[in-house]
Design a protein around this motif. Structure first.
Motif, PDB file in Angstrom:
ATOM      1  N   UNK A  86       0.678  -1.079   0.214  1.00 34.46           N
ATOM      2  CA  UNK A  86      -0.008  -0.074  -0.143  1.00 34.46           C
ATOM      3  C   UNK A  86       0.692   1.145  -0.339  1.00 34.46           C
ATOM      4  N   UNK A  87       2.165   0.893   0.596  1.00 34.87           N
ATOM      5  CA  UNK A  87       2.846   1.920   1.011  1.00 34.87           C
ATOM      6  C   UNK A  87       3.808   2.478  -0.034  1.00 34.87           C
ATOM      7  N   UNK A  88       4.251   1.581  -1.073  1.00 38.53           N
ATOM      8  CA  UNK A  88       5.072   1.492  -2.615  1.00 38.53           C
ATOM      9  C   UNK A  88       5.923   1.600  -2.653  1.00 38.53           C
ATOM     10  N   UNK A  89       7.187   1.200  -1.075  1.00 39.33           N
ATOM     11  CA  UNK A  89       8.322   1.097  -0.641  1.00 39.33           C
ATOM     12  C   UNK A  89       8.634  -0.152   0.280  1.00 39.33           C
ATOM     13  N   UNK A  90       9.396  -0.993  -0.616  1.00 40.29           N
ATOM     14  CA  UNK A  90       9.601  -2.792   0.437  1.00 40.29           C
ATOM     15  C   UNK A  90      10.762  -2.495   0.737  1.00 40.29           C
ATOM     16  N   UNK A  91      10.572  -2.750   1.972  1.00 45.09           N
ATOM     17  CA  UNK A  91      12.625  -2.864   2.354  1.00 45.09           C
ATOM     18  C   UNK A  91      13.209  -4.811   1.965  1.00 45.09           C
ATOM     19  N   UNK A  92      13.861  -4.445   1.558  1.00 44.75           N
ATOM     20  CA  UNK A  92      14.679  -5.624   1.780  1.00 44.75           C
ATOM     21  C   UNK A  92      15.661  -5.690   2.728  1.00 44.75           C
ATOM     22  N   UNK A  93      15.334  -7.509   3.387  1.00 40.45           N
ATOM     23  CA  UNK A  93      16.742  -7.574   4.507  1.00 40.45           C
ATOM     24  C   UNK A  93      16.914  -8.412   4.569  1.00 40.45           C
ATOM     25  N   UNK A  94      18.794  -8.233   3.995  1.00 40.73           N
ATOM     26  CA  UNK A  94      19.824  -9.414   3.898  1.00 40.73           C
ATOM     27  C   UNK A  94      20.068  -9.609   5.229  1.00 40.73           C
ATOM     28  N   UNK A  95      21.817 -10.306   5.055  1.00 37.13           N
ATOM     29  CA  UNK A  95      22.376 -10.607   5.959  1.00 37.13           C
ATOM     30  C   UNK A  95      23.756  -9.318   5.873  1.00 37.13           C
ATOM     31  N   UNK A  96      24.423  -9.282   7.113  1.00 32.80           N
ATOM     32  CA  UNK A  96      25.473  -8.236   7.479  1.00 32.80           C
ATOM     33  C   UNK A  96      26.093  -7.829   6.328  1.00 32.80           C
ATOM     34  N   UNK A  97      26.758  -9.463   5.934  1.00 37.18           N
ATOM     35  CA  UNK A  97      27.675  -9.425   4.858  1.00 37.18           C
ATOM     36  C   UNK A  97      27.904  -9.252   3.563  1.00 37.18           C
ATOM     37  N   UNK A  98      26.398  -9.189   3.570  1.00 31.97           N
ATOM     38  CA  UNK A  98      25.367  -8.309   2.004  1.00 31.97           C
ATOM     39  C   UNK A  98      25.823  -7.379   2.347  1.00 31.97           C
ATOM     40  N   UNK A  99      26.167  -6.204   0.825  1.00 35.03           N
ATOM     41  CA  UNK A  99      26.478  -4.979   0.209  1.00 35.03           C
ATOM     42  C   UNK A  99      25.347  -3.917  -0.322  1.00 35.03           C
ATOM     43  N   UNK A 100      25.705  -2.881  -0.155  1.00 38.50           N
ATOM     44  CA  UNK A 100      25.047  -2.315  -1.169  1.00 38.50           C
ATOM     45  C   UNK A 100      25.668  -2.601  -2.439  1.00 38.50           C
ATOM     46  N   UNK A 101      26.342  -2.550  -2.394  1.00 41.58           N
ATOM     47  CA  UNK A 101      27.257  -2.307  -3.736  1.00 41.58           C
ATOM     48  C   UNK A 101      26.874  -3.976  -4.817  1.00 41.58           C
ATOM     49  N   UNK A 102      26.720  -4.659  -4.317  1.00 47.21           N
ATOM     50  CA  UNK A 102      26.703  -5.876  -4.451  1.00 47.21           C
ATOM     51  C   UNK A 102      24.727  -5.750  -4.937  1.00 47.21           C
ATOM     52  N   UNK A 103      24.502  -5.822  -3.770  1.00 52.77           N
ATOM     53  CA  UNK A 103      22.972  -6.107  -4.048  1.00 52.77           C
ATOM     54  C   UNK A 103      22.804  -4.710  -5.120  1.00 52.77           C
ATOM     55  N   UNK A 104      22.965  -3.853  -5.251  1.00 49.22           N
ATOM     56  CA  UNK A 104      22.871  -3.188  -6.724  1.00 49.22           C
ATOM     57  C   UNK A 104      23.116  -2.826  -8.448  1.00 49.22           C
ATOM     58  N   UNK A 105      24.422  -3.727  -7.759  1.00 50.37           N
ATOM     59  CA  UNK A 105      24.965  -4.905  -8.845  1.00 50.37           C
ATOM     60  C   UNK A 105      24.136  -5.533  -9.515  1.00 50.37           C
ATOM     61  N   UNK A 106      23.561  -6.609  -9.069  1.00 50.25           N
ATOM     62  CA  UNK A 106      22.795  -7.540  -9.004  1.00 50.25           C
ATOM     63  C   UNK A 106      22.006  -6.845  -9.383  1.00 50.25           C
ATOM     64  N   UNK A 107      21.162  -6.042  -9.407  1.00 54.32           N
ATOM     65  CA  UNK A 107      19.278  -5.486  -9.514  1.00 54.32           C
ATOM     66  C   UNK A 107      20.110  -5.138 -11.223  1.00 54.32           C
ATOM     67  N   UNK A 108      20.915  -4.356 -10.982  1.00 55.32           N
ATOM     68  CA  UNK A 108      21.650  -3.108 -12.741  1.00 55.32           C
ATOM     69  C   UNK A 108      21.703  -4.777 -13.822  1.00 55.32           C
ATOM     70  N   UNK A 109      22.384  -5.993 -13.124  1.00 51.99           N
ATOM     71  CA  UNK A 109      22.606  -7.102 -14.046  1.00 51.99           C
ATOM     72  C   UNK A 109      21.142  -7.714 -14.746  1.00 51.99           C
ATOM     73  N   UNK A 110      20.210  -7.244 -13.442  1.00 52.81           N
ATOM     74  CA  UNK A 110      19.339  -8.231 -14.333  1.00 52.81           C
ATOM     75  C   UNK A 110      18.076  -7.564 -14.820  1.00 52.81           C
ATOM     76  N   UNK A 111      18.023  -6.010 -14.386  1.00 52.78           N
ATOM     77  CA  UNK A 111      17.320  -5.180 -15.128  1.00 52.78           C
ATOM     78  C   UNK A 111      18.087  -5.196 -16.506  1.00 52.78           C
ATOM     79  N   UNK A 112      19.341  -5.257 -16.619  1.00 53.75           N
ATOM     80  CA  UNK A 112      19.635  -5.385 -18.362  1.00 53.75           C
ATOM     81  C   UNK A 112      19.745  -6.281 -19.222  1.00 53.75           C
ATOM     82  N   UNK A 113      19.771  -7.437 -17.990  1.00 57.48           N
ATOM     83  CA  UNK A 113      19.830  -8.923 -18.881  1.00 57.48           C
ATOM     84  C   UNK A 113      21.150  -9.163 -19.295  1.00 57.48           C
ATOM     85  N   UNK A 114      22.132  -8.778 -18.319  1.00 58.59           N
ATOM     86  CA  UNK A 114      24.061  -8.621 -18.922  1.00 58.59           C
ATOM     87  C   UNK A 114      24.016  -9.557 -17.726  1.00 58.59           C
TER      88      UNK A 114
END
Length: 216
Positions: A86-114
């Protein structure tokens, strides 16, 4: 030939539009400027931005349709009757070892299919996140991650850690074969299996022993 009334055809069209598993959004638009600079797709043409994720304080616009047709986790997150829906913002909770940089790279690769990896660690990050978000099918693993890993080697000091890391994946026989293949000899392979055995499941031990048997 019997012609169906427009009202009936309209019902069919509605059914098709609500079946998220049978289509993907194909509208190409620029993602809005809210995407962090480290997110490569910030200036690229990608699928339409229709939702927002928050990960460790970082806000990332995403294509809900693409993620939902790729991942069981996102499908449930976006379309189940949660407060976030309803609010439109979805929080993702992962482990301490999971970095923002790694998460952004993963989403970027997924969106571009590359799926292009710059290191073994990056390939394993992709595998980890695909496993965490319950990807449909195993295309990422079989078509991208495993072929990449087979062309690269692990430092001896990383073999045991990587075997323990890959224990979390269900279909890990190919990974175990690749990891143990990095051992310099059978003795080193036996030592790795012995050290990891108390921390890995029986099916992984059996896969490791199969690899050892083939090398003996």
């Amino acid at each position: 030939i019997t012609h169906l009334p427009d009202s009936v055809l309209g019902l069919f069209s509605s059914d098709i539009l609500t079946d998220r598993k049978k289509y993907e959004m194909s509208v190409n638009v620029n993602l809005i400027d809210a995407i962090p600079d480290s997110f490569v797709a910030r200036s690229a043409h990608v699928l339409i931005h229709s939702g927002t994720l928050q990960f460790k304080g970082t806000i990332v616009p995403v294509s809900m349709e693409l993620l939902a047709t790729t991942s069981q986790h996102f499908d449930a997150l976006f379309y189940a009757p949660f407060k976030e829906s309803r609010e439109g913002i979805f929080e993702i909770v992962m482990g301490k070892e999971d970095s923002v940089e790694g998460f952004l790279w993963f989403l970027n690769s997924l969106h571009l299919g590359n799926w292009t990896f710059s290191s073994v660690d990056q390939a394993l990050i992709a595998l980890h996140m695909a496993n965490f978000f319950l990807f449909f099918g195993d295309d990422l693993y079989r078509k991208h991650v495993l072929p990449y890993l087979k062309k690269h080697s692990l430092p001896a000091e990383e073999i045991q850690r990587t075997l323990l890391f890959c224990e979390r994946f269900n279909d890990n026989e190919g990974l175990i074969r690749w990891i143990l293949g990095q051992c310099k000899d059978n003795k080193a392979m036996i030592d790795v299996i012995r050290e990891c055995a108390p921390s890995i499941k029986m099916s992984s031990i059996q896969s490791a022993l199969k690899v050892l048997k083939k090398h003996c």
